[in-house]
Each structure stands twice: as C-alpha cells, then as structure tokens.
Design a protein around this motif. Structure first.
Motif, PDB file in Angstrom:
ATOM      1  N   VAL A 144      10.080   8.179  -2.193  1.00  0.00           N
ATOM      2  CA  VAL A 144       8.784   8.604  -1.670  1.00  0.00           C
ATOM      3  C   VAL A 144       8.190   7.514  -0.780  1.00  0.00           C
ATOM      4  O   VAL A 144       7.635   7.797   0.280  1.00  0.00           O
ATOM      5  N   ALA A 145       8.313   6.255  -1.182  1.00  0.00           N
ATOM      6  CA  ALA A 145       7.780   5.146  -0.376  1.00  0.00           C
ATOM      7  C   ALA A 145       8.448   5.113   0.998  1.00  0.00           C
ATOM      8  O   ALA A 145       7.778   4.917   2.016  1.00  0.00           O
ATOM      9  N   ARG A 146       9.754   5.306   1.050  1.00  0.00           N
ATOM     10  CA  ARG A 146      10.451   5.312   2.348  1.00  0.00           C
ATOM     11  C   ARG A 146       9.998   6.475   3.215  1.00  0.00           C
ATOM     12  O   ARG A 146       9.878   6.349   4.430  1.00  0.00           O
ATOM     13  N   ALA A 147       9.730   7.612   2.590  1.00  0.00           N
ATOM     14  CA  ALA A 147       9.248   8.767   3.351  1.00  0.00           C
ATOM     15  C   ALA A 147       7.860   8.478   3.932  1.00  0.00           C
ATOM     16  O   ALA A 147       7.585   8.792   5.100  1.00  0.00           O
ATOM     17  N   ILE A 148       6.983   7.867   3.141  1.00  0.00           N
ATOM     18  CA  ILE A 148       5.646   7.524   3.629  1.00  0.00           C
ATOM     19  C   ILE A 148       5.752   6.505   4.763  1.00  0.00           C
ATOM     20  O   ILE A 148       5.086   6.630   5.791  1.00  0.00           O
ATOM     21  N   GLN A 149       6.610   5.507   4.591  1.00  0.00           N
ATOM     22  CA  GLN A 149       6.768   4.484   5.620  1.00  0.00           C
ATOM     23  C   GLN A 149       7.309   5.088   6.918  1.00  0.00           C
ATOM     24  O   GLN A 149       6.830   4.767   8.005  1.00  0.00           O
ATOM     25  N   ASP A 203       0.829  -1.210   0.000  1.00  0.00           N
ATOM     26  CA  ASP A 203       0.000   0.000   0.000  1.00  0.00           C
ATOM     27  C   ASP A 203       0.862   1.260   0.000  1.00  0.00           C
ATOM     28  O   ASP A 203       0.498   2.271  -0.597  1.00  0.00           O
ATOM     29  N   ILE A 204       2.032   1.187   0.621  1.00  0.00           N
ATOM     30  CA  ILE A 204       2.934   2.348   0.618  1.00  0.00           C
ATOM     31  C   ILE A 204       3.535   2.532  -0.773  1.00  0.00           C
ATOM     32  O   ILE A 204       3.629   3.649  -1.274  1.00  0.00           O
ATOM     33  N   MET A 205       3.956   1.426  -1.423  1.00  0.00           N
ATOM     34  CA  MET A 205       4.503   1.544  -2.783  1.00  0.00           C
ATOM     35  C   MET A 205       3.450   2.093  -3.740  1.00  0.00           C
ATOM     36  O   MET A 205       3.755   2.916  -4.599  1.00  0.00           O
ATOM     37  N   LYS A 206       2.195   1.679  -3.564  1.00  0.00           N
ATOM     38  CA  LYS A 206       1.118   2.192  -4.421  1.00  0.00           C
ATOM     39  C   LYS A 206       0.964   3.703  -4.220  1.00  0.00           C
ATOM     40  O   LYS A 206       0.867   4.460  -5.186  1.00  0.00           O
ATOM     41  N   ALA A 207       0.973   4.151  -2.960  1.00  0.00           N
ATOM     42  CA  ALA A 207       0.852   5.585  -2.680  1.00  0.00           C
ATOM     43  C   ALA A 207       2.032   6.349  -3.259  1.00  0.00           C
ATOM     44  O   ALA A 207       1.872   7.440  -3.812  1.00  0.00           O
ATOM     45  N   MET A 219      -4.592  -2.813  10.229  1.00  0.00           N
ATOM     46  CA  MET A 219      -4.272  -4.236  10.338  1.00  0.00           C
ATOM     47  C   MET A 219      -3.829  -4.836   9.002  1.00  0.00           C
ATOM     48  O   MET A 219      -3.159  -5.857   8.991  1.00  0.00           O
ATOM     49  N   GLU A 220      -4.154  -4.195   7.893  1.00  0.00           N
ATOM     50  CA  GLU A 220      -3.694  -4.696   6.594  1.00  0.00           C
ATOM     51  C   GLU A 220      -2.176  -4.712   6.517  1.00  0.00           C
ATOM     52  O   GLU A 220      -1.599  -5.468   5.744  1.00  0.00           O
TER      53      GLU A 220
END
Length: 113
Positions: free
Chosen positions: A31-36, A7-11, A47-48
C-alpha cells in the motif's frame, strides 16, 4: 525503488489496519508503494517530503525555481536555498511545494544506441 517517507508509511498502516490481513507486513509495504507512486505521478509534493540531498524544482514566491538543501553562501545558515543563481548566490528561500527535476532529454547519439 526509493526509500518510502514516514508520512506514506503512516498512511499505508492506517489503510491496512482497516482490514483483517493487517498482521502481514507485506500489505503495508504494498500500500505504501502504491501511495508513493500516486504522489510521484501527481508531481508537486509538500515540503515535508523534500529531499535534503540533490536539487529539485520548487515553488518559491509564485515561481518555479531550482532549489537544494544546504548552507547559504553568505552566512553559515542551513536550509532550502535557491540553486539556480550560481555558487556565490546560494540564498535561503521558503518553498511551498517541490517535485523532482525532469530527466534531461536524450541526445541524438543516445537515441540511436
């Protein structure tokens, strides 16, 4: 760094797609690392994204409990189970949010090393 959930990679992909430099995969990962990192900083997660290995804190019936994914102690059913009662009481539960267990406190000996 831990594996980045789908879900983070998708965002990240959706975010990067808005810019001209969307053909460079390094930006997607950045960007994915920043979101994570932001999600981990905030604590509670959906929970996903909960891990299927190890123990973590979770909100179950309005209480914070220690939970793990596995088979129940009484019937061979797999799912999220309460992990803070003892091995004979590994009962299914329905958590609504989770976060990693905090690091244990340093002992005096570790602090002096």
């Amino acid at each position: 760094m831990t594996e980045i959930p789908d879900d983070i990679m998708k965002a990240a992909n959706e975010c990067v797609a808005q810019f001209r430099w969307n053909n460079d995969n390094r930006w997607h990962l950045f960007v994915a690392r920043a979101i994570q990192a932001e999600r981990e900083r905030d604590g509670w997660q959906t929970m996903e994204t909960a891990p299927k290995d190890g123990r973590f804190l979770a909100v179950v019936d309005g209480e914070v409990r220690v939970v793990a994914y596995g088979k129940t102690s009484h019937v061979p059913i797999e799912g999220f189970c309460l992990a803070d009662q003892g091995p004979e009481d590994f009962d299914l539960c329905d958590p609504i949010a989770w976060q990693p267990l905090p690091a244990p406190p340093e002992t005096e000996r570790e602090a002096m090393e």
